[in-house]
Structures are given as structure tokens and as C-alpha cells.
Design a protein around this motif. Structure first.
Motif, PDB file in Angstrom:
ATOM      1  N   ALA A  19       0.849  -1.187   0.000  1.00  0.00           N
ATOM      2  CA  ALA A  19       0.000   0.000   0.000  1.00  0.00           C
ATOM      3  C   ALA A  19       0.885   1.237   0.000  1.00  0.00           C
ATOM      4  O   ALA A  19       1.852   1.320   0.769  1.00  0.00           O
ATOM      5  N   VAL A  20       0.565   2.204  -0.861  1.00  0.00           N
ATOM      6  CA  VAL A  20       1.355   3.428  -0.969  1.00  0.00           C
ATOM      7  C   VAL A  20       0.416   4.631  -1.013  1.00  0.00           C
ATOM      8  O   VAL A  20      -0.735   4.524  -1.442  1.00  0.00           O
ATOM      9  N   ASN A  21       0.930   5.785  -0.581  1.00  0.00           N
ATOM     10  CA  ASN A  21       0.105   6.995  -0.562  1.00  0.00           C
ATOM     11  C   ASN A  21      -0.232   7.491  -1.953  1.00  0.00           C
ATOM     12  O   ASN A  21      -1.350   7.923  -2.219  1.00  0.00           O
ATOM     13  N   ASP A  22       0.765   7.471  -2.829  1.00  0.00           N
ATOM     14  CA  ASP A  22       0.613   8.035  -4.156  1.00  0.00           C
ATOM     15  C   ASP A  22       1.239   7.087  -5.169  1.00  0.00           C
ATOM     16  O   ASP A  22       2.446   6.843  -5.127  1.00  0.00           O
ATOM     17  N   THR A  25       4.070   8.656  -7.513  1.00  0.00           N
ATOM     18  CA  THR A  25       5.328   8.889  -6.797  1.00  0.00           C
ATOM     19  C   THR A  25       6.043   7.574  -6.518  1.00  0.00           C
ATOM     20  O   THR A  25       7.267   7.468  -6.644  1.00  0.00           O
ATOM     21  N   ALA A  26       5.281   6.549  -6.134  1.00  0.00           N
ATOM     22  CA  ALA A  26       5.874   5.239  -5.856  1.00  0.00           C
ATOM     23  C   ALA A  26       6.484   4.648  -7.124  1.00  0.00           C
ATOM     24  O   ALA A  26       7.586   4.086  -7.096  1.00  0.00           O
ATOM     25  N   LYS A  62      -3.179   1.964  -3.915  1.00  0.00           N
ATOM     26  CA  LYS A  62      -3.337   3.197  -3.158  1.00  0.00           C
ATOM     27  C   LYS A  62      -3.955   2.879  -1.798  1.00  0.00           C
ATOM     28  O   LYS A  62      -4.978   2.204  -1.706  1.00  0.00           O
ATOM     29  N   GLY A  63      -3.306   3.361  -0.751  1.00  0.00           N
ATOM     30  CA  GLY A  63      -3.781   3.100   0.595  1.00  0.00           C
ATOM     31  C   GLY A  63      -2.786   3.625   1.603  1.00  0.00           C
ATOM     32  O   GLY A  63      -1.763   4.220   1.252  1.00  0.00           O
ATOM     33  N   ALA A  64      -3.053   3.413   2.862  1.00  0.00           N
ATOM     34  CA  ALA A  64      -2.155   3.871   3.927  1.00  0.00           C
ATOM     35  C   ALA A  64      -0.990   2.899   4.071  1.00  0.00           C
ATOM     36  O   ALA A  64      -1.208   1.714   4.346  1.00  0.00           O
ATOM     37  N   PRO A  65       0.233   3.347   3.874  1.00  0.00           N
ATOM     38  CA  PRO A  65       1.384   2.453   4.014  1.00  0.00           C
ATOM     39  C   PRO A  65       1.466   1.860   5.417  1.00  0.00           C
ATOM     40  O   PRO A  65       1.185   2.533   6.404  1.00  0.00           O
ATOM     41  N   ASP A  66       1.831   0.598   5.489  1.00  0.00           N
ATOM     42  CA  ASP A  66       1.953  -0.081   6.782  1.00  0.00           C
ATOM     43  C   ASP A  66       3.185  -0.984   6.741  1.00  0.00           C
ATOM     44  O   ASP A  66       3.076  -2.207   6.614  1.00  0.00           O
ATOM     45  N   HIS A 113       8.406   4.602   1.592  1.00  0.00           N
ATOM     46  CA  HIS A 113       7.349   4.464   2.595  1.00  0.00           C
ATOM     47  C   HIS A 113       7.813   3.688   3.825  1.00  0.00           C
ATOM     48  O   HIS A 113       7.033   3.441   4.737  1.00  0.00           O
TER      49      HIS A 113
END
Length: 208
Positions: A19-22, A25-26, A62-66, A113
Motif C-alpha cells: 500500500a502506498v500513498n501516491d 510517486t511510488a 493506493k492506501g495507507a502504508p503499513d 514508505h
């Protein structure tokens, strides 16, 4: 209690997913700094994508990186070469490259991330020593081929004797000893030394 009969499952591929924010960009980080190539993107703006490293594909969603407790492993042809590429492109190294006791030479980087990515290649000098006796044999090689062999042995951090033994043992089993990365390097060495004959050229060698 005996283990149950294992279920037969045919599975040819496995894809890690992060999961990455953008997504954009990733993708830029993975392609420009880690050496991946973009396989696909989905959505406008993208919310899902695939990036490839050789035959391995990783998904980005796309999601909150963990990144806590998450690590992705990649087996590559030459970890040292990729390690230098990553260092040259400013990638954060979490663990430097080293021969590990589990038979792999690897290292770990941290992506933008915080995910840990491990890249390594197999070591073949692990296991108990095999006691042998070497004998001298008369060997004469074509000059350009001998030059290539010396460069190849140096590239693989082997002696010429060990390099020849490796190739002979693999040939006797009907397989090749070289990774795709090494084969690409050999193609460059063939150009360097002007080798313009194929693998059957030796049948037509005539000494001058």
C-alpha cells in the motif's frame, strides 16, 4: 499424528502487494531509483499498478502504508551489481550486502514508505567441503576465448580452474551455470574480445 495429505495446488506466480500513498510517486521511485520497470497502471489517476524486476512483478495499491513487520524478498542474478546501482541512486540501505549463513548473499533497502526490500542471489559454496585432487591437463584455447574466460572468472570472483570446472559440471548435467545477468555480461565480453563465432565454432578452428 501424521501430517494430512498435502493439497495439490498449481501456482505459477506470486505477487507481493504494498500500500502506498501516491501511485505515481511510488512508480517513479521504483523505476528511477530501484531499477524496476512499469508493467501497468489502472485508474485515472492510478489507484493500482504493477512494477517488474526481471520476471518478478510487484503490485502497488493506493492506501495507507503499513511497513511494520513487512519485507519483500527478490532473488536476482547479481546482487552486488544491483547493490551498487541502488547505492549510486541514493537508496537507503538498511542492511549492507553480505554472505548469509542461509546460503544467500543479500542486502536490505528501505523504500520511500519505509518498506524493507531484500535483494540477493544464491551462494553455491555452502555445505561440507568436497575433498578432491586436481591434475594438470593439456589445455589450449582460442586466444579470444581464453581472454573472455579470464574476464569471466574475474567477474565471478573465481579462479579460471574453478570457472572451467563449474561450466563442465553443468554441461555434464545438461544445464548452464550462468544466470541471465551473467549471460548479458558474457555478450559484452564477446564484443570486447571480437568473438564472432557461435557455440559450434570450435569444430572449424584451424590453428595458424
Amino acid at each position: 499424528m501424521a501430517d494430512p495429505t498435502p493439497l495439490f495446488v498449481e501456482c505459477e506466480q506470486v505477487h507481493a502487494g504494498l500500500a502506498v500513498n501516491d501511485i505515481a510517486t511510488a512508480i517513479e521511485f521504483y523505476t528511477k531509483r530501484l531499477g524496476f520497470v512499469t508493467a501497468f497502471t489502472w485508474g485515472d489517476p492510478p489507484v493500482f499498478a504493477g512494477v517488474n524486476l526481471g520476471k518478478a512483478q510487484m503490485f502497488l495499491r493506493k492506501g495507507a502504508p503499513d511497513p511494520k513487520g513487512c519485507m519483500v524478498y527478490f532473488m536476482v542474478g547479481d546482487a552486488d551489481q544491483l547493490y551498487e546501482f541502488h547505492r549510486a541512486h541514493g537508496v537507503e540501505v538498511a542492511e549492507p550486502i553480505e554472505d548469509r549463513p542461509y546460503g544467500i548473499r543479500d542486502y536490505v533497502v528501505r523504500d520511500l514508505h519505509g518498506y524493507h526490500l531484500s535483494f540477493g542471489h544464491h551462494l553455491f559454496n555452502t555445505g561440507p567441503a568436497i575433498k578432491i585432487e586436481r591434475v594438470d591437463v593439456p589445455v589450449r584455447l582460442e586466444k579470444r576465448l581464453a581472454a573472455l574466460l579470464m574476464d569471466l572468472a574475474r567477474h565471478k570472483r573465481m579462479s579460471m580452474n574453478s570457472c572451467l570446472e563449474e561450466m563442465l559440471l553443468h554441461t555434464n548435467e545438461g544445464v548452464g551455470p550462468h544466470t541471465q545477468t551473467t549471460l548479458r555480461h558474457i555478450e559484452e565480453l564477446k564484443k570486447k574480445h571480437g568473438i564472432d563465432y557461435d557455440s559450434h565454432g570450435s569444430y572449424r578452428f584451424v590453428e595458424e
